[in-house]
Write an enzyme that holds these catalytic residues in place. Structure first.
Site, PDB file in Angstrom:
ATOM      1  CD  GLU A 105      -2.972   0.771   2.042  1.00 40.87           C
ATOM      2  OE1 GLU A 105      -3.660  -0.461   2.279  1.00 40.87           O
ATOM      3  OE2 GLU A 105      -3.115   1.298   3.200  1.00 40.87           O
ATOM      4  CG  ASP A 107      -1.550   4.281   2.975  1.00 37.73           C
ATOM      5  OD1 ASP A 107      -2.213   3.950   2.118  1.00 37.73           O
ATOM      6  OD2 ASP A 107      -1.435   3.614   3.952  1.00 37.73           O
ATOM      7  CD  GLU A 109      -3.685   7.157   6.319  1.00 40.68           C
ATOM      8  OE1 GLU A 109      -4.539   6.225   6.336  1.00 40.68           O
ATOM      9  OE2 GLU A 109      -2.669   7.368   7.316  1.00 40.68           O
ATOM     10  CD  GLN A 122       0.072   8.859   9.388  1.00 40.62           C
ATOM     11  OE1 GLN A 122       0.239   9.532  10.639  1.00 40.62           O
ATOM     12  NE2 GLN A 122      -0.717   7.880   9.243  1.00 40.62           N
ATOM     13  N   GLY A 203      -3.502  13.198  18.166  1.00 39.42           N
ATOM     14  CA  GLY A 203      -3.390  11.846  18.674  1.00 39.42           C
ATOM     15  C   GLY A 203      -4.963  11.378  19.407  1.00 39.42           C
TER      16      GLY A 203
END
Ligand SMILES: *[C@@H]1O[C@H](CO)[C@@H](O)[C@H](O)[C@H]1NC(C)=O
Ligand SMILES: *[C@@H]1O[C@H](CO)[C@@H](O)[C@H](O)[C@H]1NC(C)=O
Length: 293
Positions: A105, A107, A109, A122, A203
């Site tokens: 994968e 990614d 994000e 990210q 977070g």
């Protein structure tokens, strides 16, 4: 005579270029033709000409769509305009995935934020089921004001994540040194918006404020210039030497790209797993000690 000669050669060259650059582009630019809706059709809105698609997240559902085809190597471009205002808790994803248990994968994000605070981008790479390769950056522009181009170049030599053609991250093929590299499994392209408020913002401390919804991200001008995997594991690999993305000039970053890459890392990098000695007990994954370009 002279004029004609110039015009004719210009037209010939122009046509040749058009044919040459388009030869391997396998997308049409129409979302209805290149993709199918994977999640909540009533949260997916497509313009009448098929060239602009919006994904909606509200308290009932997120949404997503995926490419009709799977690919093995190529370049994937998408223009995205992210959720304006308070997008805290939301995640917009643009990624390639093999969708297998031992998945590969690649990614992008986009982690939403409270109004006035920057979106965080990210990126991550899974190779053969193993992930944990997060990198986070801030962007040098407001990604909610306009569309910007996010791209993945994926070839036999390297994976390059780009933002408006600026390379923000690489993941090199160091398979000869025992580092897993996505190179066997075909991957499909996927886009989605979802509620990630258990982790995405500070977070997980900042939750999605549903009163600010619906949250909308828009997509346009996708370009897939890649080898379509036709169910034959050998097909794209046999094609590889002739595909532009595997040529020498795309096997590592060029001089100008390296400068930009270092600029991003110097001023915009927030987190890099390769610098997280604490997390890895001072034994960083092997690729962290090898060349990035
Ligand atoms: C198309 O793009 C614009 C941004 O220019 C956006 O506001 C709009 O909602 C998009 N979506 C559709 C389905 O037209
Ligand atoms: C690091 O060490 C701790 C304590 O010894 C252990 O629990 C943890 O799993 C280790 N982490 C890694 C990534 O090896």
């Amino acid at each position: 005579m002279m004029n004609n000669f110039f015009i004719t050669s210009f037209v010939l060259v122009a046509c040749f270029c058009v044919v040459w650059t388009r030869a391997s582009v396998v997308s049409t630019g129409d979302f209805n033709r290149d993709f199918f809706v994977t999640w909540s059709p009533n949260h997916v809105k497509t313009s009448a000409d098929g060239r602009n698609r919006s994904l909606i997240l509200d308290k009932d559902s997120g949404s997503g769509f995926a490419s009709n085809d799977m690919f093995l190597f190529g370049q994937f471009d998408m223009q995205i305009k992210l959720v304006p205002g308070n997008s805290a808790g939301t995640v917009v994803a643009f990624y390639l995935t093999s969708n297998q248990p031992n998945r590969d994968e690649i990614d992008f994000e986009f982690l939403g934020n409270v109004a006035g605070q920057p979106y965080i981008l990210q990126t991550n790479v899974y190779a053969n089921g193993f992930d944990g390769r997060e990198q986070r950056i801030r962007l040098w522009f407001d990604p909610t004001k306009d569309f910007h181009t996010y791209s993945v170049l994926w070839n036999l030599h390297q994976i390059v994540f780009m933002v408006d053609w600026v390379p923000i991250r690489t993941y090199r093929n160091h398979a000869d040194k025992g580092v897993a590299y996505p190179r066997w499994q075909p991957m499909g392209l996927q886009m989605s918006i979802w509620n990630g408020d258990s982790w995405a913002t500070s977070g997980g401390k900042v939750k999605t404020d549903w009163a600010q919804g619906p949250f909308v991200a828009s997509f346009r001008n996708h370009k897939i210039d890649a080898c379509i995997w036709k169910g034959n594991p050998r097909f794209c690999r046999a094609q590889s030497p002739t595909n532009w993305w595997n040529k020498d000039s795309f096997s590592s970053l060029n001089w100008a790209q390296r400068r930009l890459f270092r600029w991003v890392r110097k001023y915009y990098l927030i987190y890099d797993y390769c610098q997280d000695n604490k997390r890895f007990n001072n034994s960083l994954p092997k690729e962290c000690l090898l060349t990035k370009y």
